[in-house]
Design a protein around this motif. Sequence first.
Motif, short mmCIF file in Angstrom:
data_model
loop_
_atom_site.label_atom_id
_atom_site.label_comp_id
_atom_site.label_asym_id
_atom_site.label_seq_id
_atom_site.Cartn_x
_atom_site.Cartn_y
_atom_site.Cartn_z
N ALA A 141 -33.06 17.24 14.24
CA ALA A 141 -34.47 17.10 13.86
C ALA A 141 -34.83 15.62 13.72
CB ALA A 141 -34.76 17.85 12.57
N ALA A 142 -33.98 14.86 13.02
CA ALA A 142 -34.24 13.43 12.84
C ALA A 142 -34.27 12.69 14.16
CB ALA A 142 -33.18 12.83 11.91
N ALA A 143 -33.50 13.17 15.14
CA ALA A 143 -33.47 12.54 16.46
C ALA A 143 -34.68 12.94 17.31
CB ALA A 143 -32.19 12.91 17.19
N GLY A 144 -35.46 13.93 16.85
CA GLY A 144 -36.66 14.33 17.57
C GLY A 144 -36.43 15.34 18.68
N ILE A 145 -35.31 16.05 18.65
CA ILE A 145 -35.04 17.07 19.67
C ILE A 145 -35.93 18.28 19.35
CG2 ILE A 145 -33.29 18.59 20.65
CD1 ILE A 145 -31.25 16.34 19.93
N PRO A 146 -36.82 18.66 20.28
CA PRO A 146 -37.85 19.64 19.94
C PRO A 146 -37.37 21.06 19.66
CG PRO A 146 -37.98 19.03 22.27
CD PRO A 146 -36.98 18.13 21.63
N LEU A 147 -36.18 21.40 20.14
CA LEU A 147 -35.72 22.78 20.00
C LEU A 147 -34.21 22.79 19.79
CD1 LEU A 147 -37.15 25.57 20.29
CD2 LEU A 147 -36.57 25.50 22.71
#
Length: 197
Positions: A141-147
């Motif tokens: 989540a912190a890395a911005g992976i959408p799913l």
Amino acid sequence: MAIEPQSEPDQGAGGMSLHLPGRPPYTVTDLLEFPDDGNRYELANGSLLVSPSPTPIRQRALARLLRVLDDAAPPELEALPDVNLAVSQRDFYIPDVVVVPTEATSATELMFKPADLHLAVEIVSPSTKARDRILKVGAYAAAGIPLYWRLELTEGHSLYVYELEDGEYTPPVCYEGGKVAELVRPFPVSFDPADLT
């Protein structure tokens, strides 16, 4: 398991000393010098995470999930197993499966960036359950992976689906084995999690 500094060298197979390059906190550069010893090495804020080779049931689930995703993926997206994901110099993961743009697969880079990923999947095993259920939820989540999908093989073959919203994953939606999961992201795909094993 996390590897902490030790006063004595690790003992490898056959009692041989195993010396890992670098010193904690480890970096991605250190990992590139590690031996190819059958273990999977990842980093969380410089701490070393080590997983043994996957079990046959986990390998079967991985192969079948790849087949399901490959059959459903549009030409511009592709599913890949066990890719290198460099989040920072001290954060490095190897998701079991990712979905990335097809054009990104022709690059000669050794590692993917979080921005390349549409989906990260972890197949939970007894040795990885704590990190897959807690650590990687926060890290991805912190890395911005959408799913993020978490496939549980020991708990009724359930699939947990996390979607990114305002920088955090929403509480996961659980798809239990024995029922077909109808998913729309990263592309429409339907499968029964129990069929993966």
